[in-house]
Design a protein around this motif. Structure first.
Motif, PDB file in Angstrom:
ATOM      1  N   HIS A  98      52.235  39.387  42.414  1.00  0.00           N
ATOM      2  CA  HIS A  98      51.738  40.388  43.365  1.00  0.00           C
ATOM      3  C   HIS A  98      52.868  41.243  43.924  1.00  0.00           C
ATOM      4  O   HIS A  98      52.746  42.448  44.043  1.00  0.00           O
ATOM      5  CB  HIS A  98      51.003  39.715  44.518  1.00  0.00           C
ATOM      6  N   LEU A 107      53.952  43.583  41.082  1.00  0.00           N
ATOM      7  CA  LEU A 107      53.018  44.572  40.559  1.00  0.00           C
ATOM      8  C   LEU A 107      52.448  45.479  41.628  1.00  0.00           C
ATOM      9  O   LEU A 107      52.194  46.647  41.400  1.00  0.00           O
ATOM     10  CB  LEU A 107      51.890  43.880  39.820  1.00  0.00           C
ATOM     11  N   GLY A 118      42.497  42.357  53.806  1.00  0.00           N
ATOM     12  CA  GLY A 118      42.714  42.632  52.385  1.00  0.00           C
ATOM     13  C   GLY A 118      44.109  43.155  52.093  1.00  0.00           C
ATOM     14  O   GLY A 118      44.343  43.669  51.008  1.00  0.00           O
ATOM     15  N   CYS A 155      39.946  41.908  49.827  1.00  0.00           N
ATOM     16  CA  CYS A 155      40.697  42.722  48.876  1.00  0.00           C
ATOM     17  C   CYS A 155      39.764  43.277  47.798  1.00  0.00           C
ATOM     18  O   CYS A 155      39.819  44.453  47.458  1.00  0.00           O
ATOM     19  CB  CYS A 155      41.788  41.858  48.266  1.00  0.00           C
ATOM     20  N   HIS A 170      39.930  38.087  40.830  1.00  0.00           N
ATOM     21  CA  HIS A 170      39.843  37.839  42.265  1.00  0.00           C
ATOM     22  C   HIS A 170      38.471  37.323  42.674  1.00  0.00           C
ATOM     23  O   HIS A 170      38.371  36.467  43.545  1.00  0.00           O
ATOM     24  CB  HIS A 170      40.266  39.099  43.021  1.00  0.00           C
ATOM     25  N   ILE A 212      38.397  33.611  41.961  1.00  0.00           N
ATOM     26  CA  ILE A 212      39.006  32.744  42.971  1.00  0.00           C
ATOM     27  C   ILE A 212      38.003  32.427  44.063  1.00  0.00           C
ATOM     28  O   ILE A 212      37.868  31.274  44.493  1.00  0.00           O
ATOM     29  CB  ILE A 212      40.277  33.409  43.508  1.00  0.00           C
ATOM     30  N   LEU A 265      44.077  41.396  32.724  1.00  0.00           N
ATOM     31  CA  LEU A 265      45.052  42.053  33.594  1.00  0.00           C
ATOM     32  C   LEU A 265      46.411  42.206  32.906  1.00  0.00           C
ATOM     33  O   LEU A 265      47.076  43.227  33.015  1.00  0.00           O
ATOM     34  CB  LEU A 265      45.261  41.219  34.849  1.00  0.00           C
ATOM     35  N   PHE A 266      46.810  41.154  32.188  1.00  0.00           N
ATOM     36  CA  PHE A 266      48.151  41.185  31.616  1.00  0.00           C
ATOM     37  C   PHE A 266      48.205  41.950  30.297  1.00  0.00           C
ATOM     38  O   PHE A 266      49.186  42.585  29.985  1.00  0.00           O
ATOM     39  CB  PHE A 266      48.655  39.764  31.356  1.00  0.00           C
ATOM     40  N   ARG A 291      50.230  51.185  36.011  1.00  0.00           N
ATOM     41  CA  ARG A 291      51.172  50.119  35.700  1.00  0.00           C
ATOM     42  C   ARG A 291      52.429  50.726  35.125  1.00  0.00           C
ATOM     43  O   ARG A 291      52.440  51.094  33.958  1.00  0.00           O
ATOM     44  CB  ARG A 291      50.580  49.218  34.629  1.00  0.00           C
TER      45      ARG A 291
HETATM   46  C1  HEM Z   1      44.415  33.042  45.403  1.00  0.00           C
HETATM   47  C2  HEM Z   1      44.609  34.309  45.577  1.00  0.00           C
HETATM   48  C3  HEM Z   1      44.994  35.293  44.512  1.00  0.00           C
HETATM   49  C4  HEM Z   1      45.372  35.099  43.212  1.00  0.00           C
HETATM   50  C5  HEM Z   1      45.536  33.780  42.481  1.00  0.00           C
HETATM   51  C6  HEM Z   1      45.591  36.361  42.621  1.00  0.00           C
HETATM   52  C7  HEM Z   1      45.994  36.566  41.316  1.00  0.00           C
HETATM   53  C8  HEM Z   1      46.339  37.763  40.796  1.00  0.00           C
HETATM   54  C9  HEM Z   1      46.843  37.960  39.509  1.00  0.00           C
HETATM   55  C10 HEM Z   1      47.108  36.870  38.485  1.00  0.00           C
HETATM   56  C11 HEM Z   1      47.073  39.267  39.351  1.00  0.00           C
HETATM   57  C12 HEM Z   1      47.589  39.922  38.117  1.00  0.00           C
HETATM   58  C13 HEM Z   1      48.935  40.403  38.230  1.00  0.00           C
HETATM   59  C14 HEM Z   1      49.094  41.381  37.151  1.00  0.00           C
HETATM   60  O1  HEM Z   1      48.384  42.391  37.162  1.00  0.00           O
HETATM   61  O2  HEM Z   1      49.924  41.158  36.302  1.00  0.00           O
HETATM   62  C15 HEM Z   1      46.710  39.933  40.545  1.00  0.00           C
HETATM   63  C16 HEM Z   1      46.784  41.292  40.749  1.00  0.00           C
HETATM   64  C17 HEM Z   1      46.443  41.886  41.922  1.00  0.00           C
HETATM   65  N1  HEM Z   1      46.016  41.272  43.060  1.00  0.00           N
HETATM   66 FE1  HEM Z   1      45.693  39.320  43.328  1.00  0.00          FE
HETATM   67  N2  HEM Z   1      45.374  37.312  43.558  1.00  0.00           N
HETATM   68  C18 HEM Z   1      45.019  36.697  44.728  1.00  0.00           C
HETATM   69  C19 HEM Z   1      44.725  37.281  45.916  1.00  0.00           C
HETATM   70  C20 HEM Z   1      44.818  38.650  46.147  1.00  0.00           C
HETATM   71  C21 HEM Z   1      44.545  39.264  47.382  1.00  0.00           C
HETATM   72  C22 HEM Z   1      44.146  38.547  48.660  1.00  0.00           C
HETATM   73  C23 HEM Z   1      44.712  40.571  47.197  1.00  0.00           C
HETATM   74  C24 HEM Z   1      44.513  41.623  48.250  1.00  0.00           C
HETATM   75  C25 HEM Z   1      45.456  42.273  48.725  1.00  0.00           C
HETATM   76  C26 HEM Z   1      45.109  40.786  45.837  1.00  0.00           C
HETATM   77  C27 HEM Z   1      45.379  42.039  45.267  1.00  0.00           C
HETATM   78  C28 HEM Z   1      45.788  42.236  44.000  1.00  0.00           C
HETATM   79  C29 HEM Z   1      46.061  43.511  43.417  1.00  0.00           C
HETATM   80  C30 HEM Z   1      45.906  44.842  44.116  1.00  0.00           C
HETATM   81  C31 HEM Z   1      46.469  43.292  42.122  1.00  0.00           C
HETATM   82  C32 HEM Z   1      46.935  44.319  41.125  1.00  0.00           C
HETATM   83  C33 HEM Z   1      45.913  44.734  40.158  1.00  0.00           C
HETATM   84  C34 HEM Z   1      46.530  45.650  39.173  1.00  0.00           C
HETATM   85  O3  HEM Z   1      47.702  46.009  39.298  1.00  0.00           O
HETATM   86  O4  HEM Z   1      45.836  46.019  38.240  1.00  0.00           O
HETATM   87  N3  HEM Z   1      45.163  39.603  45.229  1.00  0.00           N
HETATM   88  N4  HEM Z   1      46.250  38.982  41.430  1.00  0.00           N
END
Ligand code: HEM
Lengths: 401, 672
Positions: free
Chosen positions: A358, A361, B25, B96, B181, B184, B614-615, B643
């Motif tokens: 996070h 990215l 968020g 979020c 998300h 989760i 995503l990756f 990205r």
């Molecule tokens: C247990 C909680 C969470 C997990 C395990 C999780 C997991 C992930 C993962 C694995 C990614 C992918 C990273 C990537 O694009 O390479 C990601 C992206 C992201 N997450 Fe989370 N996330 C969690 C909570 C949150 C929360 C609370 C937010 C709110 C702010 C959030 C916002 C984002 C955003 C904005 C991205 C980027 C998406 C993108 O670039 O396309 N995440 N998250």
């Protein structure tokens, strides 16, 4: 069709589509793998249950697909197949088609047979693997400091060979477990000794993939350092604790889930280890003044990107492995989640890298802090892998020291 | 442009709700919570959870015990503070998704065709051909082909004097974000369905009390029982072979509650199979499950580790095993007073309490466990550790009237240690403490009789006197005539028998000056040895053994003396020797009803899909603007991604090169 293949190739960062001669070898590869897979399926179908059949089909398809895009895998597969075939052949010569012969007879054959003693019994193959990986670490650094392309190539060959021996050693061990006692027979991913071999091999393979893709051998020494540390542990564990002795499975591990849960985990651990070592290289370079004219190490930006790629790959597989673990736990212990220390540490590792991803990215963090974090991540991961077994007690009956 | 960092505009109505959403968020909160949950989880792995409270008390002392208890550290993962941060993480993730998903979904299906020429020119990865020697149509066709080859989809719009292609690929990556998300949240909801929240609530409102006594099921009050209709639970029960159960125990902190089942389970048989090296190979139980509504239609099944029985949505697992009340035959050897060294038979069963008196003192013998196999590492003649089966053992406690108890584990058969067979008894005076061992030498018949006979004689003043007299008569006839001398020696022997070397030493310390202590002790020990040796020879002769005095006898005597010295610390009035048994095993079942499991699995599939999307889907947009120029066509091309990675830059370069190949002309300006 060709356009699509090119798209895939470019997405994977591979060179554009092969010329027709190369296309021929691609097809030969497919035929070979599928043929061997089907052969195995029909030869042993009476002895396999539905899960084992699907695992076989899955592994063969995965091998075919990986080899299609990554040619290095083909030579490796053939080397592993040849080494394993020699081992099977020698055991066949000594024992005919007896299913099992006992420890003493096995040890006697390994002692008097030239091939087994010096090359392909699991013990000697693992020793070859160990020596070659450690040798590769030195060779990579030599290549780095002398800036000699040719020495770097030798180092790569050493890693490929070590990996071939490691995999062949695991296959030989699989056969040996049955030779000792049919009841003991199991895939060699069931204790710390065996998974350290798996760790070394998987880490080396992921590294080799990046080496080919990014056309740099500069990071090889760093990655081989982690592998050498694993080898050090393996040797200590062999000579001090006799851990190489094949033991039967405890009932809790006697499950097909083990065959997929454990390897998936090690893709995760291996990638995290590589990311950490790239982090080390990054920090060293930064300390010595960053990018310059006659750099030994790749550009900071490239290392940073590689670190991300490793962690992303690791995170993906670690997610899969943890979920598989939960499904296995549901079947063995009665609940998919019990807050057992090993499970909990898997969650900790996972959350840690989720935070890392996070930051990178979405907040765009780069550079030294992320490198430090990835180095620290390796300590967290190692604790989940080893520390839990050493210091904490729980349901995981897997490898106490 | 990461969506979460985009400030949300429109502060008018509902602004407060929206800013709460924005806070929950926010990325900073998310990262903080990710790390916080990770750190909080560590606690429960370092401190072993849900152990008996007595163990914690012993470990930490009363002060810290209370502090840790107040912090819920003995059951961290059900602690309100832990659940609170976990919940906050889930809420934050939901917030979020709620914030980002709508715009992402909208964006997935749109082409940004209203991008102007200058905007394209301001992008990092853009190139321009101001004068292409071909028609606008031809240039458009060529450019379009590059977009198609690269796998873009696009929308074509007519603009003044030309065409605009707004293209995108990899839009599904956004779906990856949503899947990950949402997954989760889904997994956590599933987990909550299977958690003990309902149970905690019942306890909170006072409808349920946790039972902490260990009493028979019939004495557990109704308010510690839960109806069979409880939607989800996970508990354990031990069922002896040949018995039935229709309840389950859910462990809660230092107690338990009873969960009623809508069926009963009979364990017909429990089996452990072993590998040839003695390691366990499998644990299996034969079960018969009967629903009272269909009493004539029972389900028979065999379960094993990794092979549960799924019955009407209940899963029945082989979790452990234990004793089911084995019947034991025992000999109780007296260890004190005139009857020391004699025995009486006792019969009992595991889990039974047997009261007995020694002298005037009352004790309770609590039979806790019977173990058929005891595999222990023992050094062999080369000093290498070998696994060895010590055979059956009985585990019991002896409790006095003050409630103090010590725990013992006695092996039935003698075990060969350093070449000699000995009976082993382990003793500890604290729960979880270290076991100390008593070794009693076994005689030629592999029995304890000789040692006990010897021990018996050592409690007989007359027999000691005889030995002392005969010794004195031989070594010092003068002294033999002095009653004081033999009196003193006898007293010393009795000191040793009742208090060991320590008592002898203490006695000497009180009477002998410090500088002569060591010599006095040596002399006394030698005298003691001589007396004991004589008594031993006499005993053996009386037992019909003639040629006493070989190395075997010396060792036996030395081992006996060591055992007598150790008995002082043994702390029990009797030695319990098992002489026979009838084993009854109990199968440890774990039974779960887990309504959230499929929800969790659904979430897991979403999570895996989402993470890989995503990756490995690389989202990109591209714009191709083709217009007329005075000498043919004018082409402007740019590609971008939210990205920003090196791959992205490389892909842009490859596309530029492809265009050059199509147009046959280098662009005017390359922007790297
Ligand atoms: C247990 C909680 C969470 C997990 C395990 C999780 C997991 C992930 C993962 C694995 C990614 C992918 C990273 C990537 O694009 O390479 C990601 C992206 C992201 N997450 Fe989370 N996330 C969690 C909570 C949150 C929360 C609370 C937010 C709110 C702010 C959030 C916002 C984002 C955003 C904005 C991205 C980027 C998406 C993108 O670039 O396309 N995440 N998250």
């Amino acid at each position: 069709m060709s356009a699509n293949a090119n798209v895939l190739n470019s997405a994977l960062g591979l060179p554009p589509l092969a010329k027709s001669a190369e296309r021929m070898t691609d097809i030969l590869w497919l035929l070979l793998v599928v043929g061997v897979g089907l052969g195995g399926l029909f030869a042993f179908k009476d002895r396999m249950d539905v899960y084992e059949v699907s695992i076989l089909v899955g592994s063969v398809s995965a091998l075919a697909a990986v080899g299609w895009y990554w040619r290095g895998i083909r030579g490796l597969s053939i080397a592993v197949a040849v080494l394993t075939a020699i081992a099977l052949w020698r055991y066949g010569v000594h024992f005919g088609d007896q299913l099992s012969v006992g420890r003493e007879a096995l040890a006697a054959a390994q002692e008097k047979d030239f091939f087994l003693k010096f090359l392909v019994s699991s013990q000697s193959a693992i020793m070859w693997m160990s020596a070659l990986y450690v040798g590769a670490a030195f060779t990579y650094f030599l290549a780095l400091f002398t800036r000699t392309e040719y020495i770097g190539k030798i180092a790569s060959v050493l890693v490929w060979s070590a990996t071939a021996f490691g995999l062949a050693g695991l296959f030989a061990r699989w056969r040996e477990s049955y030779l000792i006692n049919v009841d003991y027979g199991h895939i060699p991913v069931s204790n710390l000794y065996e998974v350290f071999i798996l760790f070394s091999v998987v880490t080396a393979l992921i590294y080799l993939f990046y080496e080919g893709r990014f056309k740099t051998r500069a990071l090889g020494g760093f990655v081989m350092l982690v592998i050498s540390a694993a080898i050090g542990f393996l040797l200590w564990y062999t000579f001090d604790r006799g851990a190489n002795v094949i033991q039967p499975l405890v009932p809790a591990l006697n499950s097909y889930w083990m065959k997929i849960h454990v390897p998936a985990n090690f893709v995760g651990y291996g990638s995290f280890a590589i990311a950490a070592m790239i982090g080390v290289a990054y920090l060293i370079k930064l300390k010595m003044g960053g990018d310059g004219e006659r750099d030994l190490l790749p550009k900071l930006e490239i290392m940073d990107d590689l670190m991300y790629k490793s962690i992303a790959l690791g995170f993906g597989f670690f997610t899969v492995a943890t979920i598989l673990g939960a499904m296995w736990a549901a079947e063995a212990w009665g609940g998919y989640w019990s807050w057992d220390p090993k499970e909990t540490w898997a969650l900790i590792v996972w959350l840690n890298y989720a935070a890392w991803l996070h930051l990178r990215l979405t907040k765009g963090w780069r550079g030294a802090p992320m490198a430090w974090w990835s180095v620290i991540g390796l300590f967290v991961t190692s604790f989940a892998f080893l520390g839990v077994n050493m210091f904490l007690s729980g349901l995981h009956s897997y490898g106490t020291l | 442009m990461p969506p979460s960092t985009t400030p949300s505009l429109a502060p008018s109505s509902g602004a407060r709700g929206r800013s709460l959403l924005a806070f929950l968020g926010s990325m900073n909160l998310a990262i903080t919570l990710l790390v916080a949950v990770a750190l909080a989880s560590v606690v429960g792995t370092v401190l072993q959870q849900n152990q008996p409270y007595g163990d914690y008390l012993m470990k930490f002392g009363p002060y810290w015990f209370e502090v840790f208890r107040a912090l819920d550290l003995y059951d961290v993962y059900s602690a309100p503070w832990f659940l609170a941060i976990f919940t906050l993480l889930v809420v934050s993730t939901s917030a979020c998704v709620i914030r980002n998903a709508p715009s992402m979904l909208r964006e997935m299906f749109t082409y940004r065709s209203r991008v102007g020429e200058n905007e394209i020119r301001s992008m990092r990865e853009h190139v321009e051909w101001p004068h292409l020697p071909m028609s606008v149509e031809a240039a458009a066709i060529e450019g379009r082909r590059v977009l198609m080859d690269e796998g873009f989809t696009f929308k074509e719009t007519r603009v003044k004097e030309g065409y605009m292609f707004s293209a995108r690929k990899g839009s599904l990556q956004r779906l990856g974000y949503i899947f990950t998300h949402v997954a989760i949240v889904v997994i956590c909801i599933g987990g909550m369905l299977d958690s003990r929240i309902w149970l905690s609530y019942q306890e909170f409102v006072g409808k349920l009390t946790v039972e902490t006594r260990s009493v028979p099921l019939s004495q557990v009050p109704e308010e510690s029982k839960i109806a069979a209709t409880n939607p989800g639970f996970r508990g354990n029960v031990n069922v002896p072979e040949g018995s039935k159960t229709s309840v389950l125990f859910l462990n809660v902190r230092d107690g338990y509650v009873v969960q009623n089942l809508p069926f009963d389970i009979e364990v017909k048989d429990f089996r452990i199979e072993h590998y040839i090296n003695g390691m366990p190979k499998s644990y299996e139980s034969d079960l018969v499950v009967t629903d009272p509504k269909h009493p004539h239609d029972p389900v028979k099944a065999t379960i094993a580790v990794n092979k549960p029985l799924i019955y009407n949505g209940y899963a029945i697992y082989q979790a452990s095993f234990g004793d089911g009340g084995s019947r034991l035959k025992l000999s109780s050897w007296q260890l004190a007073g005139g009857t020391a060294g004699t025995s009486q038979p006792v019969e009992g069963a595991v889990f039974q309490d047997i009261p007995f008196t020694v002298g005037d003192v009352k004790y309770t013998l609590e039979l806790n466990d019977f173990r058929m196999f005891n595999i222990n590492p023992v050094p062999d003649e080369h000093g290498k550790m070998q696994e060895k089966n010590f055979g059956p053992s009985v585990v019991f406690r002896m409790r006095d009237t003050t409630g103090q108890a010590r725990e013992y584990e006695n092996y039935m058969m003698p075990v060969v240690m350093e070449g000699r067979p000995v009976f082993i008894s382990g003793m500890r005076d604290q729960v979880g403490g270290v076991m100390r061992f008593l070794y009693i030498p076994a005689d030629r018949d592999n029995s304890m009789a000789t040692f006990m006979d010897f021990y018996h004689r050592l409690h007989d003043a007359n027999l000691i006197d005889q030995a002392v007299q005969s010794m004195l008569a031989e070594v010092n006839p003068e002294a033999a005539k002095l009653p004081a001398a033999s009196e003193a020696i006898r007293a010393m022997v009795e000191k040793f028998v009742r208090g060991g070397y320590d008592a002898m030493g203490a006695d000497l310390e009180a009477r002998v000056p410090k500088d002569q202590l060591e010599r006095a002790f040596e002399t006394s020990a030698r005298v003691l040895q001589t007396v004991l040796s004589r008594m031993y020879v006499t005993m053996m002769n009386e037992r019909g053994v003639k040629d006493v005095g070989g190395e075997k006898d010396e060792r036996f005597l030395a081992d006996s003396v060591a055992a007598i010295n150790a008995l002082v610390f043994y702390g029990a009035p009797i030695y319990l020797q098992m002489t026979g048994f009838e084993q009854i095993q109990a199968s440890g079942l774990q039974i779960t009803k887990s309504p959230g499991k499929n929800v969790v699995y659904l979430g897991s599939v979403l999570l895996i899909l989402g993470v890989f999307m995503l990756f490995y889907i690389h989202p990109r947009r591209a714009w191709l603007l083709v217009r007329e120029s005075d000498r043919g066509a004018r082409v402007l091309f740019a590609t971008t991604s939210h990205r920003k990675t090196l791959d992205m830059a490389r892909a842009a370069q490859l596309m530029h090169a492809a265009m050059v190949a199509k147009f046959g002309v280098e662009p005017m300006k390359l922007s790297h």
